[in-house]
Structures are given as structure tokens and as C-alpha cells.
Design a protein around this motif. Structure first.
Motif, mmCIF file in Angstrom:
data_model
loop_
_atom_site.group_PDB
_atom_site.id
_atom_site.type_symbol
_atom_site.label_atom_id
_atom_site.label_comp_id
_atom_site.label_asym_id
_atom_site.label_seq_id
_atom_site.Cartn_x
_atom_site.Cartn_y
_atom_site.Cartn_z
ATOM 1 N N LEU A 105 87.330 85.088 133.881
ATOM 2 C CA LEU A 105 88.692 84.656 133.552
ATOM 3 C C LEU A 105 88.726 83.968 132.191
ATOM 4 O O LEU A 105 89.704 84.109 131.439
ATOM 5 N N VAL A 106 87.650 83.252 131.859
ATOM 6 C CA VAL A 106 87.568 82.631 130.524
ATOM 7 C C VAL A 106 87.488 83.709 129.443
ATOM 8 O O VAL A 106 88.130 83.599 128.385
ATOM 9 N N ALA A 111 90.251 86.614 125.075
ATOM 10 C CA ALA A 111 90.744 87.882 124.521
ATOM 11 C C ALA A 111 92.248 87.850 124.311
ATOM 12 O O ALA A 111 92.755 88.277 123.266
ATOM 13 N N ILE A 112 92.991 87.323 125.295
ATOM 14 C CA ILE A 112 94.454 87.390 125.246
ATOM 15 C C ILE A 112 95.044 86.250 124.417
ATOM 16 O O ILE A 112 95.892 86.471 123.550
ATOM 17 N N PRO A 118 89.593 91.260 121.378
ATOM 18 C CA PRO A 118 90.307 91.602 122.626
ATOM 19 C C PRO A 118 90.049 93.021 123.107
ATOM 20 O O PRO A 118 90.066 93.276 124.313
ATOM 21 N N LEU A 119 89.798 93.957 122.180
ATOM 22 C CA LEU A 119 89.614 95.348 122.593
ATOM 23 C C LEU A 119 88.415 95.529 123.511
ATOM 24 O O LEU A 119 88.378 96.469 124.304
ATOM 25 N N LEU A 120 87.438 94.637 123.410
ATOM 26 C CA LEU A 120 86.281 94.763 124.288
ATOM 27 C C LEU A 120 86.144 93.591 125.260
ATOM 28 O O LEU A 120 85.739 93.788 126.394
ATOM 29 N N LEU A 122 88.464 91.993 126.735
ATOM 30 C CA LEU A 122 89.392 92.156 127.853
ATOM 31 C C LEU A 122 88.825 93.092 128.926
ATOM 32 O O LEU A 122 88.729 92.703 130.099
ATOM 33 N N PRO A 123 88.416 94.339 128.585
ATOM 34 C CA PRO A 123 87.823 95.184 129.638
ATOM 35 C C PRO A 123 86.497 94.654 130.172
ATOM 36 O O PRO A 123 86.197 94.825 131.354
ATOM 37 N N ILE A 124 85.691 93.984 129.321
ATOM 38 C CA ILE A 124 84.446 93.409 129.817
ATOM 39 C C ILE A 124 84.741 92.316 130.841
ATOM 40 O O ILE A 124 84.143 92.260 131.920
ATOM 41 N N GLY A 125 85.682 91.440 130.496
ATOM 42 C CA GLY A 125 86.031 90.362 131.413
ATOM 43 C C GLY A 125 86.598 90.889 132.715
ATOM 44 O O GLY A 125 86.256 90.416 133.803
ATOM 45 N N PHE A 126 87.465 91.902 132.635
ATOM 46 C CA PHE A 126 88.057 92.431 133.858
ATOM 47 C C PHE A 126 87.034 93.215 134.670
ATOM 48 O O PHE A 126 87.043 93.182 135.901
ATOM 49 N N GLY A 127 86.142 93.927 133.981
ATOM 50 C CA GLY A 127 85.070 94.621 134.694
ATOM 51 C C GLY A 127 84.172 93.650 135.433
ATOM 52 O O GLY A 127 83.760 93.902 136.569
ATOM 53 N N GLY A 128 83.858 92.512 134.781
ATOM 54 C CA GLY A 128 83.068 91.486 135.457
ATOM 55 C C GLY A 128 83.808 90.884 136.630
ATOM 56 O O GLY A 128 83.205 90.554 137.662
ATOM 57 N N LEU A 129 85.116 90.732 136.491
ATOM 58 C CA LEU A 129 85.934 90.221 137.592
ATOM 59 C C LEU A 129 85.855 91.152 138.801
ATOM 60 O O LEU A 129 85.649 90.715 139.942
ATOM 61 N N LEU A 130 85.978 92.451 138.567
ATOM 62 C CA LEU A 130 85.876 93.425 139.655
ATOM 63 C C LEU A 130 84.478 93.432 140.268
ATOM 64 O O LEU A 130 84.322 93.556 141.482
ATOM 65 N N ALA A 131 83.463 93.297 139.411
ATOM 66 C CA ALA A 131 82.086 93.367 139.898
ATOM 67 C C ALA A 131 81.728 92.204 140.807
ATOM 68 O O ALA A 131 80.820 92.328 141.638
ATOM 69 N N ASN A 132 82.413 91.071 140.670
ATOM 70 C CA ASN A 132 82.079 89.886 141.444
ATOM 71 C C ASN A 132 83.029 89.631 142.597
ATOM 72 O O ASN A 132 83.015 88.542 143.184
ATOM 73 N N ILE A 133 83.869 90.617 142.947
ATOM 74 C CA ILE A 133 84.710 90.490 144.137
ATOM 75 C C ILE A 133 83.836 90.743 145.360
ATOM 76 O O ILE A 133 83.258 91.823 145.500
ATOM 77 N N PRO A 134 83.710 89.782 146.260
ATOM 78 C CA PRO A 134 82.826 89.972 147.428
ATOM 79 C C PRO A 134 83.312 91.097 148.329
ATOM 80 O O PRO A 134 84.511 91.335 148.471
ATOM 81 N N ASN A 135 82.351 91.786 148.926
ATOM 82 C CA ASN A 135 82.605 92.803 149.955
ATOM 83 C C ASN A 135 83.394 94.012 149.447
ATOM 84 O O ASN A 135 83.826 94.839 150.242
ATOM 85 N N ALA A 136 83.606 94.116 148.139
ATOM 86 C CA ALA A 136 84.367 95.252 147.611
ATOM 87 C C ALA A 136 83.473 96.447 147.318
ATOM 88 O O ALA A 136 83.917 97.593 147.393
#
Length: 477
Positions: A105-106, A111-112, A118-120, A122-136
Motif C-alpha cells: 500500500l505504501v 506511485a499515485i 508510477p508506471l511500474l 503501481l503494478p508492482i505494488g498491486f501485484g504484491g498486494l494480490l500475492a499476500n492475500i491469504p488463502n487466495a
């Protein structure tokens, strides 16, 4: 409303419906009463199962649920929750995931709100966010079963459980090294090598700025002796050192080949320092120069003919092929994009490389890199060492570029403003803009942007060559 109530009643009935679990019995024996008795899981056990599937519970676990690498099972019965052995991180696994969600989130905030790459980011941060969602299981590897053909004896893998979509994006584009090469192709289509062709001696500045790469490499090996519990192999050290080139795709390309486990930390460090060029470089530039140095005025560059721009990428590619074939993938992709830009007969291809292609690959590359921001890989002492060494490499590269310009001035009649040496790191075109900005602070009429683009674009070539050298040296160790 009636439909909703009916659906709710149906779902409740299905939840409470008993399930059958058959027990093995002898072939000729009649089923016993115990075997025919249906198990009746209670509502409490059903609710407990649902609770254990939530992200809230996932943040409390100590072991990862999904495998990071493909899992092969031997029987028809398998469990998605594979027994895993992983390197303990700073925090328990679930807590580490929660921390990494905050870190991602930081990155999105930077980025925003701050506009840092921001071009990288933002997707890196969001990809990391998805990767750390438990049980997903978004980054989970597939579960496979080996089936043996009785007639031929050939083993064939059969997929029992597919992997997460980020696993396939990473496997398709980053593990193979394709995404960084496509990024380089787009960069070549957007880059004008005219300033370098007009003033070839500035290529020395781009080469000198790569000195930070090798200093960081040696620094990583030295840390092994002085920091307890920290160990970097020679391949790890080479991957860390390439951060000093300030070239994200190059850092990703080399790291995936030498130390893929460090990819998340190295990619975030590389792009973070690229974004912080306006903050990191000016103090170093002023420390290494005097006021008189910063006021040196350089003559306007000569016009560069079209034939020179067309021949340049061909010559560079051939020289690379003859002298350093291991760097040919990066250099060749860069020069292909530049040739498409300069030849004037494939505008559609050049426009696609510089716009659509690089935009699509940037999204996928950012998500793939973010998928490696797993807590057990990122929240380690090694990550702190990577961040410190990356900053050290970047600072050394900036300083050596400036000092090389001062050394060249000892022998040159037409002096070079040492500020453009800092642009030898390949953060295009931000490093050139910083050189121009610092020069204008000393003399408001002294515009250095085009002069700084020479070492800036030569730094792109220099970092690619350095990556090829490190890959060739470390791959044989």
C-alpha cells in the motif's frame, strides 16, 4: 425479496446436508452398519471451515498453505495444503503477509501521490498486494500427478490443480527473460542516440558510472564476513550490484537468471532508487564538483545525419556479438527498437514498440515482480542488506561518472561540465534532467539537457554490457 429468502433457505439446507465418506472394505464382505452410517458434520464444524478460509484467519497462520513451486503427488488423493518447508522470515507467515500488504500500500501511495515511477511501482505494488492475500492462491504453483502409460512406460504429467494467474505470468515472461527484453525493445524505440553520436567521448561517462555495480558486488561479499546470519553468494552479489546501473529491466533480467529468490527486493530497490534520482543525486554531484565546475558551458552539439543514426544500432549490435555475446539479448533488443525508430520505413512497428507493446509488457512485468513480494522472501535480513547496498551502488555510480568527467577535463581542450557525468546511470531521461537542473542552479543560461543525454543513453548500453559480463562470469561458478 422472495427469491432472496428462497436462495438463503436452499443454501442453508445444502450446508447442513450430510456428506458420505466411504471406508475401504474387503471385496467379498458385506457393508457393515458403521460403513453405511452417514457422517453428519455439525454446523459448528462447517462454520469453522468457512472461518479458516477467511483472510482474517489467514493472517494468523505460521506456515504457507500453497506451494511456490510445482508439486507432484503420487496418488489420486491429494491435498491442496501441501506440506511445505520454507525459510522462516522476520515474522510468522501470516503476520508477515499483513506487513507486506502495508508495504505494498505504501508503494501504491508513492506511485499515485508522490509520482515515484508510477508506471511500474503501481503494478508492482498491486501485484504484491494480490500475492499476500491469504488463502487466495494467486501465486500458487500447480499440483501435478505423474501418470505412467502401461504400454510404453512413458510418464506424463497431468494437472490436478492449476496454479494462480500470477504464477503463470511470472513463469511465462520473467522466468524466461522475455518481458525485460520487450521492455528494452520499447526503450530503444523511444531513445534518440543522436547526442551520443554527436559527442562520442561522453560514452566514457556512461561506462564510468557502472563502477558502482562492481563496488556493490564486492560490498555484498564483504558483508558476509561482518554481519552475522547474512550470506550472499557470488550470484546474489552480482544481482544486487546491478541495482547500481539504475536500470530496472536489466536488474530483473539478470536477477531472474542468477538469484530469482531475491527478485522482489532487487526490483523494488532498483525502481525506488530510479524514482529518487532527484533526491539522491544532487548532493553527491555538488560534493564532487566546485562552483566553477558547475558553470562550465558546453558548445551546442552538431546535427547528426540520418545515416549515422541508422548505422549506429547495427554497429553496436555487431560489436556486441563479436566481443560479448552474452549481452546480445539486451543490447540486441534495445538496438532493434532504435533501428525501427530511425530507419523511417516501419513507423507502425516503431509506434507499437514505443507505445502499445511496452505498455502491455510494463503491466505484466509489474504484476509478475509484485508476485515475488512474498513475506517469507521479502521480510528477511537479506532485504535490508540489498536496500543498503543498492543505495551504495547508486551513489558510487553517480560519483564516478562526475569524477570521470573531471579527469577527462585534464586532457581535453573543450571542457565537459562534470555534472553530465552523473547522468551516466541509465535512469533515462530523469538523470539527464537532474544534471540540467543542477547546472541551471549555478548558471540560469547553461542548459545541459542534450549534453547529458549522451552519457545517459550510453549508460543504458553500459548497464546491459555489465549485466552480460556478470551473467557470463557467474553462470560458470
Amino acid at each position: 425479496m422472495k427469491t432472496f429468502i428462497f436462495a438463503l433457505i436452499t443454501a442453508s439446507a445444502l450446508m447442513l446436508q450430510p456428506s458420505v465418506r466411504a471406508e475401504p472394505s474387503a471385496p467379498d464382505a458385506a457393508p457393515s452398519a458403521a460403513q453405511t452410517q452417514r457422517e453428519k458434520p455439525s454446523l459448528v464444524s462447517r462454520l469453522k471451515t468457512i472461518w479458516m478460509e477467511t483472510g482474517i484467519y489467514g493472517f494468523t497462520v505460521t506456515e504457507p498453505r500453497y506451494a511456490a513451486d510445482p508439486v507432484v503427488v503420487d496418488s489420486e488423493t491429494y491435498h491442496k495444503e501441501v506440506e511445505l518447508s520454507h525459510k522462516p522470515g522476520v515474522f510468522p507467515y501470516g503476520v508477515g503477509q499483513a506487513v507486506m500488504v502495508a508495504v505494498c500500500l505504501v508503494l501504491i501511495y508513492l506511485a499515485i501521490i508522490k509520482g515515484f515511477e508510477p508506471l511500474l511501482l503501481l503494478p508492482i505494488g498491486f501485484g504484491g498486494l494480490l500475492a499476500n492475500i491469504p488463502n487466495a492462491g494467486i501465486t500458487a504453483a500447480p499440483v501435478m500427478k505423474m501418470v505412467v502409460d502401461a504400454a510404453t512406460g512413458v510418464c506424463t504429467p497431468v494437472m490436478l490443480e492449476p496454479g494462480g494467474f500470477l504464477y503463470y505470468i511470472f513463469d511465462m515472461g520473467v522466468s524466461t527473460g522475455v518481458f525485460p527484453l520487450l521492455i528494452f525493445m520499447g526503450v530503444g524505440a523511444m531513445t534518440d542516440f543522436g547526442p551520443l553520436i554527436a559527442n562520442p567521448k561522453t560514452a566514457l561517462l556512461g561506462g564510468a558510472a557502472q563502477f558502482g555495480i562492481f563496488c556493490a558486488l564486492l560490498g555484498a561479499l564483504v558483508l558476509n564476513d561482518y554481519v552475522p546470519g547474512l550470506y550472499f553468494s557470488i550470484k546474489d552479489a552480482a544481482s544486487i550490484g546491478i541495482i547500481g546501473g539504475a536500470d530496472g529491466p536489466t536488474a530483473i533480467w539478470l536477477t531472474t537468471k542468477l538469484s530469482p529468490d531475491l527478485l522482489g527486493a532487487i526490483a523494488v530497490a532498483a525502481y525506488s532508487y530510479m524514482a529518487l534520482v532527484p533526491i539522491i543525486q544532487p548532493p553527491i554531484m555538488k560534493l564532487c564538483t566546485t562552483e566553477a565546475d558547475r558553470k562550465i558551458v558546453m558548445k551546442q552539439l552538431r546535427p547528426v545525419k540520418r545515416i549515422e543514426k541508422v548505422v549506429f544500432p547495427l554497429i553496436v549490435t555487431l560489436l556486441c556479438a563479436l566481443l560479448l555475446p552474452s549481452a546480445s539479448p539486451l543490447v540486441g533488443a534495445l538496438m532493434l527498437g532504435n533501428l525501427a525508430r530511425e530507419c523511417g520505413v516501419v513507423e507502425r512497428l516503431s509506434d507499437t514498440m514505443a507505445n502499445s507493446l511496452i505498455n502491455i509488457v510494463t503491466i505484466l512485468l509489474g504484476l509478475a515482480v509484485g508476485s515475488k513480494l512474498a513475506s517469507d522472501k521479502f521480510l528477511t535480513p537479506e532485504t535490508l542488506g540489498i536496500i543498503v547496498l543498492g543505495l551504495f551502488a547508486f551513489a558510487i555510480g553517480t560519483a564516478t561518472g562526475v569524477l570521470m568527467a573531471k579527469l577527462m577535463n585534464v586532457f581535453l581542450k573543450e571542457k565537459i561540465n562534470p555534472l553530465i557525468g552523473s547522468a551516466g546511470v541509465s535512469a533515462v531521461p530523469m538523470a539527464a534532467r537532474v544534471s540540467n537542473k543542477v547546472g541551471l542552479e549555478s548558471d540560469s543560461s547553461n542548459f545541459l539537457l542534450m549534453h547529458a543525454m549522451g552519457p545517459n543513453v550510453s549508460g543504458v548500453i553500459g548497464s546491459a554490457v555489465a549485466a552480460g559480463v556478470l551473467y557470463r562470469l557467474c553462470s560458470v561458478l
